[in-house]
Design a protein around this motif. Structure first.
Motif, PDB file in Angstrom:
ATOM      1  N   GLY A  80       0.809  -1.220   0.000  1.00 10.23           N
ATOM      2  CA  GLY A  80       0.000   0.000   0.000  1.00 10.23           C
ATOM      3  C   GLY A  80       0.836   1.261   0.000  1.00 10.23           C
ATOM      4  O   GLY A  80       0.406   2.306  -0.483  1.00 10.23           O
TER       5      GLY A  80
ATOM      6  N   ASP B 258       2.224   1.354  -3.874  1.00 16.00           N
ATOM      7  CA  ASP B 258       1.267   1.459  -4.978  1.00 16.00           C
ATOM      8  C   ASP B 258      -0.109   1.801  -4.407  1.00 16.00           C
ATOM      9  O   ASP B 258      -0.672   1.032  -3.630  1.00 16.00           O
ATOM     10  CB  ASP B 258       1.218   0.139  -5.744  1.00 16.00           C
ATOM     11  N   SER B 259      -0.645   2.913  -4.816  1.00 15.48           N
ATOM     12  CA  SER B 259      -1.922   3.380  -4.264  1.00 15.48           C
ATOM     13  C   SER B 259      -3.088   2.435  -4.583  1.00 15.48           C
ATOM     14  O   SER B 259      -4.093   2.437  -3.882  1.00 15.48           O
ATOM     15  CB  SER B 259      -2.245   4.788  -4.775  1.00 15.48           C
ATOM     16  N   GLU B 260      -2.944   1.597  -5.615  1.00 13.48           N
ATOM     17  CA  GLU B 260      -4.011   0.633  -5.914  1.00 13.48           C
ATOM     18  C   GLU B 260      -4.214  -0.337  -4.753  1.00 13.48           C
ATOM     19  O   GLU B 260      -5.334  -0.738  -4.455  1.00 13.48           O
ATOM     20  CB  GLU B 260      -3.678  -0.173  -7.176  1.00 13.48           C
TER      21      GLU B 260
ATOM     22  N   LEU C 284      -3.537   0.329  -1.590  1.00  7.10           N
ATOM     23  CA  LEU C 284      -4.175   1.085  -0.508  1.00  7.10           C
ATOM     24  C   LEU C 284      -5.680   1.154  -0.752  1.00  7.10           C
ATOM     25  O   LEU C 284      -6.477   0.998   0.177  1.00  7.10           O
ATOM     26  CB  LEU C 284      -3.583   2.493  -0.394  1.00  7.10           C
ATOM     27  N   GLU C 285      -6.078   1.330  -1.999  1.00  9.79           N
ATOM     28  CA  GLU C 285      -7.507   1.350  -2.328  1.00  9.79           C
ATOM     29  C   GLU C 285      -8.157  -0.002  -2.046  1.00  9.79           C
ATOM     30  O   GLU C 285      -9.303  -0.079  -1.607  1.00  9.79           O
ATOM     31  CB  GLU C 285      -7.717   1.767  -3.782  1.00  9.79           C
TER      32      GLU C 285
ATOM     33  N   ARG D 274      -8.676  -0.116   1.675  1.00  3.15           N
ATOM     34  CA  ARG D 274      -9.825   0.727   2.027  1.00  3.15           C
ATOM     35  C   ARG D 274     -11.148   0.051   1.670  1.00  3.15           C
ATOM     36  O   ARG D 274     -12.082   0.045   2.458  1.00  3.15           O
ATOM     37  CB  ARG D 274      -9.736   2.068   1.303  1.00  3.15           C
TER      38      ARG D 274
ATOM     39  N   GLU E 180     -11.510   7.388   3.344  1.00  4.98           N
ATOM     40  CA  GLU E 180     -10.418   8.353   3.498  1.00  4.98           C
ATOM     41  C   GLU E 180      -9.878   8.384   4.926  1.00  4.98           C
ATOM     42  O   GLU E 180      -8.853   9.006   5.188  1.00  4.98           O
ATOM     43  CB  GLU E 180     -10.877   9.753   3.076  1.00  4.98           C
TER      44      GLU E 180
ATOM     45  N   VAL F  11      -5.318   5.787   5.779  1.00  5.29           N
ATOM     46  CA  VAL F  11      -4.284   6.490   5.018  1.00  5.29           C
ATOM     47  C   VAL F  11      -2.939   5.791   5.133  1.00  5.29           C
ATOM     48  O   VAL F  11      -2.709   4.988   6.032  1.00  5.29           O
ATOM     49  CB  VAL F  11      -4.137   7.958   5.505  1.00  5.29           C
ATOM     50  N   SER F  12      -2.044   6.139   4.225  1.00  2.00           N
ATOM     51  CA  SER F  12      -0.639   5.725   4.313  1.00  2.00           C
ATOM     52  C   SER F  12       0.104   6.801   5.089  1.00  2.00           C
ATOM     53  O   SER F  12      -0.280   7.970   5.059  1.00  2.00           O
ATOM     54  CB  SER F  12      -0.022   5.616   2.921  1.00  2.00           C
TER      55      SER F  12
ATOM     56  N   GLY G 169       6.005   7.518   4.028  1.00  2.00           N
ATOM     57  CA  GLY G 169       6.090   6.533   2.945  1.00  2.00           C
ATOM     58  C   GLY G 169       6.764   5.258   3.384  1.00  2.00           C
ATOM     59  O   GLY G 169       6.511   4.754   4.473  1.00  2.00           O
TER      60      GLY G 169
END
Length: 109
Positions: free
Chosen positions: A46, A49-51, A53-54, A57, A71, A74-75, A79
């Motif tokens: 996560g 790569d933000s995918e 994290l999504e 979520r 929302e 969060v990360s 980082g």
């Protein structure tokens, strides 16, 4: 594994998505029990790569009873350096809490 997934390895991508889903479900339990304003997730995929994290979520919101806002998950701003930074803050905490006392103690006074 993240790099393999980014390069198109479908097996690696599937494993990372499965792991992200498990992290999300665990986060949902945390949200249901404590209902914090924010949950900071340091799961490595996560962070890179933000995918993923999504994915975390989506899994969390899908099973959570109190969190309808993805929302809130969060990360960390640090980082991929989040874990070393966290470890460093534990070590430096006494110094930041009482700098003069720490200096006096180290000086033998």
């Amino acid at each position: 594994m993240v790099h393999a997934a980014a390069a198109g390895d479908r097996y690696a991508d599937g494993l990372l998505r499965e792991r992200a889903s498990a992290v999300g479900r665990a986060g949902a339990l945390f949200l249901d029990v404590l209902d914090p304003d924010l949950v900071v997730v340091t799961e490595h995929a996560g962070l890179l790569d933000s995918e993923f994290l999504e994915e975390i979520r989506g899994a969390a919101v899908g099973v959570c009873h109190v969190c309808g806002d993805p929302e809130r998950i969060v990360s960390p701003l640090a980082g991929t350096a989040a874990l070393p930074v966290a470890a460093g803050t534990i070590v430096l905490n006494p110094l930041f809490r009482g700098p003069l006392a720490t200096i006096e103690r180290e000086a033998g006074g």
